[in-house]
Write an enzyme that holds these catalytic residues in place. Structure first.
Site, PDB file in Angstrom:
ATOM      1  CB  CYS A 102      -0.924  -0.005   1.212  1.00 42.02           C
ATOM      2  SG  CYS A 102      -2.057   1.394   1.272  1.00 42.02           S
ATOM      3  CB  CYS A 208     -10.953  -0.404   5.955  1.00 42.81           C
ATOM      4  SG  CYS A 208     -12.524   0.348   5.500  1.00 42.81           S
TER       5      CYS A 208
END
Length: 414
Positions: A102, A208
Protein backbone atom coordinates in the site's frame (compact mmCIF):
# COMPACT_ATOMS: atom_id res chain seq x y z
CA UNK A 1 11.94 27.45 2.48
CA UNK A 2 14.72 26.02 0.37
CA UNK A 3 14.39 25.37 -3.35
CA UNK A 4 10.88 26.82 -3.63
CA UNK A 5 9.16 24.28 -1.35
CA UNK A 6 5.99 26.12 -0.40
CA UNK A 7 2.92 23.95 -0.96
CA UNK A 8 2.81 20.70 1.01
CA UNK A 9 0.00 18.18 0.47
CA UNK A 10 -0.52 15.93 3.47
CA UNK A 11 -2.36 12.62 3.70
CA UNK A 12 -4.98 13.04 6.44
CA UNK A 13 -6.12 9.74 7.98
CA UNK A 14 -8.30 11.16 10.74
CA UNK A 15 -5.75 10.11 13.35
CA UNK A 16 -3.53 12.01 15.75
CA UNK A 17 -0.27 11.53 13.84
CA UNK A 18 -1.40 13.17 10.61
CA UNK A 19 -3.26 15.84 12.62
CA UNK A 20 -0.14 16.89 14.51
CA UNK A 21 1.91 16.66 11.31
CA UNK A 22 -0.47 19.14 9.66
CA UNK A 23 -0.22 21.36 12.75
CA UNK A 24 3.57 21.37 12.53
CA UNK A 25 3.48 22.21 8.82
CA UNK A 26 1.12 25.14 9.41
CA UNK A 27 3.35 26.50 12.15
CA UNK A 28 6.31 26.27 9.78
CA UNK A 29 4.45 28.54 7.36
CA UNK A 30 3.83 26.09 4.53
CA UNK A 31 0.79 26.28 2.27
CA UNK A 32 -0.83 23.09 3.55
CA UNK A 33 -3.47 21.09 1.67
CA UNK A 34 -5.03 17.93 3.11
CA UNK A 35 -6.09 14.78 1.25
CA UNK A 36 -8.22 11.95 2.60
CA UNK A 37 -7.63 8.74 0.64
CA UNK A 38 -10.40 6.21 0.13
CA UNK A 39 -8.84 2.88 -0.78
CA UNK A 40 -11.78 0.50 -0.33
CA UNK A 41 -15.42 0.63 -1.42
CA UNK A 42 -17.24 -0.04 1.84
CA UNK A 43 -20.64 -0.08 0.09
CA UNK A 44 -19.87 -3.60 -1.10
CA UNK A 45 -19.09 -4.88 2.38
CA UNK A 46 -21.25 -5.96 5.30
CA UNK A 47 -18.54 -5.57 7.93
CA UNK A 48 -18.26 -2.38 9.98
CA UNK A 49 -15.66 0.07 8.74
CA UNK A 50 -14.38 3.20 10.44
CA UNK A 51 -13.56 4.92 7.13
CA UNK A 52 -16.51 7.32 7.27
CA UNK A 53 -15.72 8.33 10.83
CA UNK A 54 -12.06 8.79 9.90
CA UNK A 55 -13.08 11.05 7.03
CA UNK A 56 -15.27 13.11 9.35
CA UNK A 57 -12.44 13.39 11.86
CA UNK A 58 -10.05 14.48 9.12
CA UNK A 59 -12.53 17.15 8.02
CA UNK A 60 -12.88 18.50 11.58
CA UNK A 61 -9.11 18.59 12.03
CA UNK A 62 -8.57 20.43 8.77
CA UNK A 63 -11.33 22.93 9.54
CA UNK A 64 -9.79 23.67 12.93
CA UNK A 65 -6.33 24.13 11.42
CA UNK A 66 -7.55 26.14 8.44
CA UNK A 67 -6.43 23.50 5.96
CA UNK A 68 -8.52 22.69 2.87
CA UNK A 69 -9.36 18.98 2.58
CA UNK A 70 -9.70 17.01 -0.64
CA UNK A 71 -11.19 13.54 -0.95
CA UNK A 72 -9.60 11.24 -3.51
CA UNK A 73 -10.74 7.78 -4.55
CA UNK A 74 -7.96 5.22 -5.03
CA UNK A 75 -10.25 2.17 -4.88
CA UNK A 76 -9.32 1.06 -8.42
CA UNK A 77 -5.60 1.52 -7.81
CA UNK A 78 -5.76 -0.31 -4.50
CA UNK A 79 -7.62 -3.23 -6.04
CA UNK A 80 -5.26 -3.53 -9.03
CA UNK A 81 -1.94 -2.94 -7.27
CA UNK A 82 -2.50 -4.32 -3.77
CA UNK A 83 -5.61 -6.44 -3.26
CA UNK A 84 -5.51 -8.49 -6.47
CA UNK A 85 -1.89 -9.43 -5.75
CA UNK A 86 -2.88 -10.28 -2.18
CA UNK A 87 -5.49 -12.74 -3.46
CA UNK A 88 -3.04 -14.28 -5.90
CA UNK A 89 -0.53 -14.78 -3.10
CA UNK A 90 -3.03 -16.54 -0.85
CA UNK A 91 -4.15 -18.80 -3.69
CA UNK A 92 -0.55 -19.94 -4.27
CA UNK A 93 0.37 -20.48 -0.64
CA UNK A 94 2.14 -17.19 0.06
CA UNK A 95 1.41 -14.81 2.95
CA UNK A 96 1.35 -11.24 1.59
CA UNK A 97 2.09 -7.94 3.30
CA UNK A 98 -0.49 -5.38 2.13
CA UNK A 99 0.98 -2.65 4.36
CA UNK A 100 4.22 -2.50 2.42
CA UNK A 101 2.44 -2.76 -0.95
CA UNK A 102 0.00 0.00 0.00
CA UNK A 103 2.78 2.42 0.83
CA UNK A 104 4.64 1.50 -2.35
CA UNK A 105 1.75 1.79 -4.80
CA UNK A 106 -0.87 3.98 -3.13
CA UNK A 107 0.54 6.43 -0.59
CA UNK A 108 3.84 7.08 -2.32
CA UNK A 109 2.84 6.57 -5.94
CA UNK A 110 -0.84 7.24 -6.58
CA UNK A 111 -1.11 9.86 -3.80
CA UNK A 112 2.26 11.37 -4.64
CA UNK A 113 1.37 11.69 -8.34
CA UNK A 114 -2.04 13.16 -7.48
CA UNK A 115 -0.50 15.70 -5.11
CA UNK A 116 2.18 16.76 -7.58
CA UNK A 117 0.10 16.78 -10.76
CA UNK A 118 -3.36 17.78 -9.56
CA UNK A 119 -2.63 19.92 -6.51
CA UNK A 120 0.70 21.44 -7.59
CA UNK A 121 2.49 20.16 -4.50
CA UNK A 122 6.14 20.95 -3.96
CA UNK A 123 6.25 18.15 -1.38
CA UNK A 124 4.02 15.56 0.27
CA UNK A 125 3.73 14.70 3.95
CA UNK A 126 2.30 11.87 6.04
CA UNK A 127 2.05 10.96 9.72
CA UNK A 128 4.50 8.07 9.43
CA UNK A 129 7.09 7.65 12.17
CA UNK A 130 10.28 7.85 10.16
CA UNK A 131 12.72 10.47 8.91
CA UNK A 132 14.97 11.12 5.93
CA UNK A 133 18.45 12.50 5.36
CA UNK A 134 16.80 15.66 3.99
CA UNK A 135 15.18 16.44 7.34
CA UNK A 136 11.53 16.53 8.52
CA UNK A 137 10.76 19.63 6.42
CA UNK A 138 13.21 19.03 3.55
CA UNK A 139 15.52 21.65 4.98
CA UNK A 140 18.42 19.57 3.68
CA UNK A 141 16.92 19.00 0.23
CA UNK A 142 19.58 18.86 -2.48
CA UNK A 143 18.69 18.66 -6.19
CA UNK A 144 20.25 15.61 -7.83
CA UNK A 145 21.05 13.93 -4.53
CA UNK A 146 19.39 10.74 -3.24
CA UNK A 147 17.51 10.76 0.05
CA UNK A 148 18.05 8.10 2.72
CA UNK A 149 15.22 6.59 4.79
CA UNK A 150 16.07 6.72 8.50
CA UNK A 151 14.52 5.22 11.62
CA UNK A 152 12.22 7.31 13.77
CA UNK A 153 13.18 8.66 17.19
CA UNK A 154 10.53 6.44 18.79
CA UNK A 155 11.79 2.86 18.30
CA UNK A 156 8.41 1.37 19.20
CA UNK A 157 6.52 3.38 16.57
CA UNK A 158 9.22 3.33 13.87
CA UNK A 159 7.60 2.54 10.49
CA UNK A 160 10.60 2.23 8.20
CA UNK A 161 9.72 -1.46 7.83
CA UNK A 162 6.46 -0.54 6.08
CA UNK A 163 8.20 2.08 3.93
CA UNK A 164 10.95 -0.25 2.74
CA UNK A 165 9.77 -0.08 -0.89
CA UNK A 166 9.16 3.64 -1.11
CA UNK A 167 10.20 5.05 -4.52
CA UNK A 168 13.21 7.35 -4.43
CA UNK A 169 11.52 10.17 -6.34
CA UNK A 170 8.70 10.22 -3.77
CA UNK A 171 11.08 10.01 -0.80
CA UNK A 172 13.11 12.97 -2.06
CA UNK A 173 10.04 15.20 -1.68
CA UNK A 174 8.48 13.58 1.39
CA UNK A 175 8.12 15.20 4.81
CA UNK A 176 7.60 13.21 8.00
CA UNK A 177 7.00 15.85 10.70
CA UNK A 178 6.39 13.49 13.65
CA UNK A 179 9.37 11.24 12.94
CA UNK A 180 11.53 13.11 15.43
CA UNK A 181 9.01 12.77 18.28
CA UNK A 182 7.85 10.09 20.65
CA UNK A 183 4.23 9.01 20.30
CA UNK A 184 3.41 10.14 23.83
CA UNK A 185 4.67 13.64 23.00
CA UNK A 186 2.61 13.75 19.80
CA UNK A 187 -0.53 12.97 21.82
CA UNK A 188 0.42 15.65 24.37
CA UNK A 189 0.94 18.24 21.61
CA UNK A 190 -2.46 17.37 20.13
CA UNK A 191 -4.15 18.00 23.47
CA UNK A 192 -2.28 21.24 24.03
CA UNK A 193 -3.52 22.49 20.66
CA UNK A 194 -7.18 21.63 21.08
CA UNK A 195 -7.12 18.39 19.05
CA UNK A 196 -8.59 16.39 21.91
CA UNK A 197 -10.88 14.25 19.77
CA UNK A 198 -8.03 12.63 17.88
CA UNK A 199 -5.68 12.74 20.88
CA UNK A 200 -8.10 10.48 22.75
CA UNK A 201 -9.04 8.40 19.71
CA UNK A 202 -8.24 4.72 20.03
CA UNK A 203 -6.00 3.44 17.28
CA UNK A 204 -7.75 0.97 15.02
CA UNK A 205 -6.60 -2.63 15.30
CA UNK A 206 -8.32 -3.93 12.17
CA UNK A 207 -8.26 -3.54 8.43
CA UNK A 208 -11.09 -1.68 6.77
CA UNK A 209 -12.05 -4.25 4.18
CA UNK A 210 -12.30 -7.02 6.77
CA UNK A 211 -14.40 -5.02 9.22
CA UNK A 212 -15.67 -7.01 12.20
CA UNK A 213 -15.41 -10.38 10.47
CA UNK A 214 -12.86 -13.05 11.18
CA UNK A 215 -10.08 -13.19 8.61
CA UNK A 216 -11.00 -16.78 7.67
CA UNK A 217 -14.57 -15.71 6.86
CA UNK A 218 -13.39 -12.70 4.87
CA UNK A 219 -10.78 -14.43 2.70
CA UNK A 220 -13.21 -17.26 1.88
CA UNK A 221 -15.35 -14.71 0.02
CA UNK A 222 -12.51 -14.21 -2.47
CA UNK A 223 -10.45 -17.40 -2.41
CA UNK A 224 -12.14 -20.76 -2.84
CA UNK A 225 -11.81 -23.13 0.08
CA UNK A 226 -9.91 -26.28 -0.88
CA UNK A 227 -9.85 -28.68 2.06
CA UNK A 228 -6.67 -30.62 2.70
CA UNK A 229 -4.70 -32.48 5.33
CA UNK A 230 -2.54 -31.44 8.23
CA UNK A 231 0.43 -33.83 8.00
CA UNK A 232 2.91 -34.46 10.80
CA UNK A 233 6.40 -33.82 9.41
CA UNK A 234 8.07 -36.34 11.71
CA UNK A 235 5.68 -39.26 11.12
CA UNK A 236 4.09 -38.35 7.72
CA UNK A 237 0.73 -39.22 9.30
CA UNK A 238 -2.43 -37.17 8.82
CA UNK A 239 -3.33 -35.48 12.10
CA UNK A 240 -6.22 -33.28 10.96
CA UNK A 241 -8.06 -31.47 8.17
CA UNK A 242 -8.13 -27.82 7.08
CA UNK A 243 -10.33 -25.74 4.75
CA UNK A 244 -7.55 -24.30 2.61
CA UNK A 245 -3.90 -23.29 2.73
CA UNK A 246 -4.89 -19.62 2.42
CA UNK A 247 -6.19 -19.73 6.00
CA UNK A 248 -2.77 -20.54 7.44
CA UNK A 249 0.69 -19.05 7.54
CA UNK A 250 4.15 -20.23 8.54
CA UNK A 251 4.71 -20.72 12.24
CA UNK A 252 1.03 -20.36 13.06
CA UNK A 253 -0.51 -22.57 15.71
CA UNK A 254 -2.99 -25.04 14.23
CA UNK A 255 -6.26 -25.63 16.00
CA UNK A 256 -6.44 -29.42 15.69
CA UNK A 257 -8.64 -31.33 18.08
CA UNK A 258 -7.73 -34.60 19.73
CA UNK A 259 -3.94 -34.17 19.65
CA UNK A 260 -1.78 -34.35 22.80
CA UNK A 261 0.20 -31.15 22.08
CA UNK A 262 -0.18 -28.16 19.77
CA UNK A 263 1.03 -28.26 16.19
CA UNK A 264 2.56 -25.39 14.18
CA UNK A 265 2.74 -24.85 10.43
CA UNK A 266 6.21 -25.51 9.00
CA UNK A 267 5.41 -25.89 5.27
CA UNK A 268 2.52 -25.47 2.82
CA UNK A 269 2.22 -27.41 -0.43
CA UNK A 270 0.02 -25.62 -3.00
CA UNK A 271 0.11 -28.62 -5.34
CA UNK A 272 -1.18 -31.26 -2.91
CA UNK A 273 -2.95 -28.79 -0.60
CA UNK A 274 -1.22 -30.39 2.37
CA UNK A 275 -0.01 -28.37 5.34
CA UNK A 276 2.97 -29.92 7.07
CA UNK A 277 3.03 -29.37 10.82
CA UNK A 278 5.35 -30.01 13.74
CA UNK A 279 4.71 -30.38 17.46
CA UNK A 280 5.95 -27.50 19.58
CA UNK A 281 6.64 -23.89 18.84
CA UNK A 282 10.43 -24.33 19.08
CA UNK A 283 10.67 -27.29 16.75
CA UNK A 284 13.86 -27.01 14.61
CA UNK A 285 11.80 -27.40 11.41
CA UNK A 286 10.47 -23.89 12.08
CA UNK A 287 13.93 -22.31 12.05
CA UNK A 288 16.24 -21.46 9.18
CA UNK A 289 19.24 -19.20 8.52
CA UNK A 290 18.91 -18.80 4.75
CA UNK A 291 16.26 -17.55 2.33
CA UNK A 292 15.91 -16.82 -1.37
CA UNK A 293 14.29 -13.53 -2.35
CA UNK A 294 13.21 -11.67 -5.43
CA UNK A 295 15.20 -8.70 -6.67
CA UNK A 296 15.78 -6.09 -3.97
CA UNK A 297 14.26 -2.65 -4.10
CA UNK A 298 17.05 -0.35 -2.94
CA UNK A 299 15.60 2.90 -1.60
CA UNK A 300 18.88 4.64 -2.33
CA UNK A 301 20.15 3.08 -5.60
CA UNK A 302 23.71 3.55 -4.39
CA UNK A 303 23.28 0.46 -2.20
CA UNK A 304 22.44 -1.60 -5.27
CA UNK A 305 25.58 -0.30 -6.94
CA UNK A 306 27.58 -1.29 -3.86
CA UNK A 307 26.40 -4.92 -3.84
CA UNK A 308 26.95 -5.12 -7.60
CA UNK A 309 30.58 -4.11 -7.14
CA UNK A 310 31.27 -6.24 -4.06
CA UNK A 311 29.00 -9.21 -4.72
CA UNK A 312 28.01 -9.22 -1.05
CA UNK A 313 26.46 -6.75 1.38
CA UNK A 314 26.75 -7.13 5.14
CA UNK A 315 23.82 -5.49 6.91
CA UNK A 316 20.95 -6.21 9.31
CA UNK A 317 17.68 -8.03 8.65
CA UNK A 318 14.12 -8.35 9.85
CA UNK A 319 10.89 -9.63 8.33
CA UNK A 320 8.63 -8.78 11.26
CA UNK A 321 8.55 -5.12 12.14
CA UNK A 322 8.28 -5.64 15.91
CA UNK A 323 11.30 -7.92 16.16
CA UNK A 324 14.95 -6.91 16.66
CA UNK A 325 17.23 -6.89 13.63
CA UNK A 326 19.80 -9.65 13.20
CA UNK A 327 23.09 -9.50 11.25
CA UNK A 328 22.97 -10.87 7.73
CA UNK A 329 24.85 -11.09 4.44
CA UNK A 330 23.07 -10.47 1.13
CA UNK A 331 24.35 -12.17 -2.04
CA UNK A 332 23.21 -11.56 -5.60
CA UNK A 333 22.77 -14.62 -7.85
CA UNK A 334 23.23 -14.89 -11.62
CA UNK A 335 19.44 -15.16 -11.99
CA UNK A 336 19.09 -11.66 -10.45
CA UNK A 337 17.68 -13.13 -7.27
CA UNK A 338 19.22 -12.82 -3.85
CA UNK A 339 20.35 -15.08 -1.04
CA UNK A 340 20.07 -13.69 2.49
CA UNK A 341 22.15 -15.55 5.08
CA UNK A 342 21.40 -14.74 8.71
CA UNK A 343 23.82 -14.62 11.61
CA UNK A 344 21.36 -16.59 13.74
CA UNK A 345 18.35 -18.77 12.95
CA UNK A 346 14.99 -17.08 12.46
CA UNK A 347 11.62 -18.64 13.16
CA UNK A 348 9.01 -19.08 10.42
CA UNK A 349 10.65 -17.30 7.49
CA UNK A 350 7.53 -16.80 5.43
CA UNK A 351 7.26 -16.79 1.61
CA UNK A 352 5.38 -13.69 0.52
CA UNK A 353 6.63 -11.55 3.37
CA UNK A 354 9.49 -9.09 2.89
CA UNK A 355 13.13 -9.29 3.89
CA UNK A 356 13.82 -5.72 5.06
CA UNK A 357 17.47 -4.74 5.50
CA UNK A 358 19.17 -1.98 7.46
CA UNK A 359 22.57 -0.43 7.95
CA UNK A 360 22.63 1.05 11.43
CA UNK A 361 19.91 3.73 11.42
CA UNK A 362 19.15 3.53 7.70
CA UNK A 363 16.55 1.31 6.02
CA UNK A 364 18.16 0.16 2.78
CA UNK A 365 15.16 -1.52 1.13
CA UNK A 366 13.46 -4.88 0.88
CA UNK A 367 12.78 -7.93 -1.24
CA UNK A 368 9.91 -10.42 -1.26
CA UNK A 369 10.83 -13.79 0.25
CA UNK A 370 10.38 -16.64 -2.22
CA UNK A 371 11.43 -19.58 -0.07
CA UNK A 372 13.31 -20.41 3.09
CA UNK A 373 16.48 -22.46 2.94
CA UNK A 374 17.11 -25.75 4.76
CA UNK A 375 15.61 -25.84 8.22
CA UNK A 376 17.62 -26.74 11.30
CA UNK A 377 15.61 -29.98 11.38
CA UNK A 378 16.71 -30.97 7.88
CA UNK A 379 20.29 -30.18 8.87
CA UNK A 380 19.91 -32.30 12.03
CA UNK A 381 20.55 -29.32 14.28
CA UNK A 382 18.78 -28.07 17.38
CA UNK A 383 17.48 -24.57 18.02
CA UNK A 384 20.15 -22.62 19.93
CA UNK A 385 19.24 -22.12 23.56
CA UNK A 386 20.15 -18.43 23.44
CA UNK A 387 18.14 -17.48 20.37
CA UNK A 388 16.58 -14.55 22.20
CA UNK A 389 12.96 -15.45 21.46
CA UNK A 390 10.42 -13.96 23.81
CA UNK A 391 7.35 -15.97 24.77
CA UNK A 392 5.03 -13.99 22.47
CA UNK A 393 7.40 -14.54 19.55
CA UNK A 394 6.64 -18.22 19.75
CA UNK A 395 3.04 -17.93 18.51
CA UNK A 396 2.76 -15.36 15.74
CA UNK A 397 -1.00 -15.81 15.69
CA UNK A 398 -0.97 -13.01 18.27
CA UNK A 399 -0.13 -9.56 16.89
CA UNK A 400 -0.63 -6.17 18.50
CA UNK A 401 0.81 -3.99 15.77
CA UNK A 402 -0.38 -0.41 16.13
CA UNK A 403 0.09 2.39 13.64
CA UNK A 404 -1.90 5.27 12.35
CA UNK A 405 -2.35 4.26 8.72
CA UNK A 406 -5.08 1.66 9.00
CA UNK A 407 -6.06 1.12 5.36
CA UNK A 408 -3.43 -1.55 4.90
CA UNK A 409 -3.05 -3.89 7.83
CA UNK A 410 -1.35 -7.25 8.05
CA UNK A 411 -3.86 -9.98 7.35
CA UNK A 412 -1.64 -12.48 9.11
CA UNK A 413 0.80 -11.71 11.86
CA UNK A 414 3.90 -13.60 10.85
Amino acid sequence: MNFGIKRVVIGMSGGVDSAVSALFLKKKGFDVVGVFMQNWDIRDETGHCSSERDREDAARICEKLGVPLNHVNFVKEYWNDVFSNLLKDYQTGYTPNPDIRCNEFIKFRAFYDYARNELAADAVATGHYTSTSFGPYLEGFAPGKNARLLKAKDPVKDQTFFLSRIPQDSLRRAMFPVGGHYKRDVIKIARENGLNDVANKKESMGICFIGSRRFQDFISEYVENKPGNFVDLETSSVVGRHNGIHHWTMGQRCKIGGVPKPYFVCRKDADTNDIWVVPGTRHPALFSRIMITEKFHWINPEWGDLIDSRGILECDFRFQHTKPVVPCAVFRTKEDRFVVALGEPARALTPGQFAVVYSKNECLGSARILTAGPSLYSLNREVPAADGLRERDLDPDEDDDEEEDQDCRHLHAT
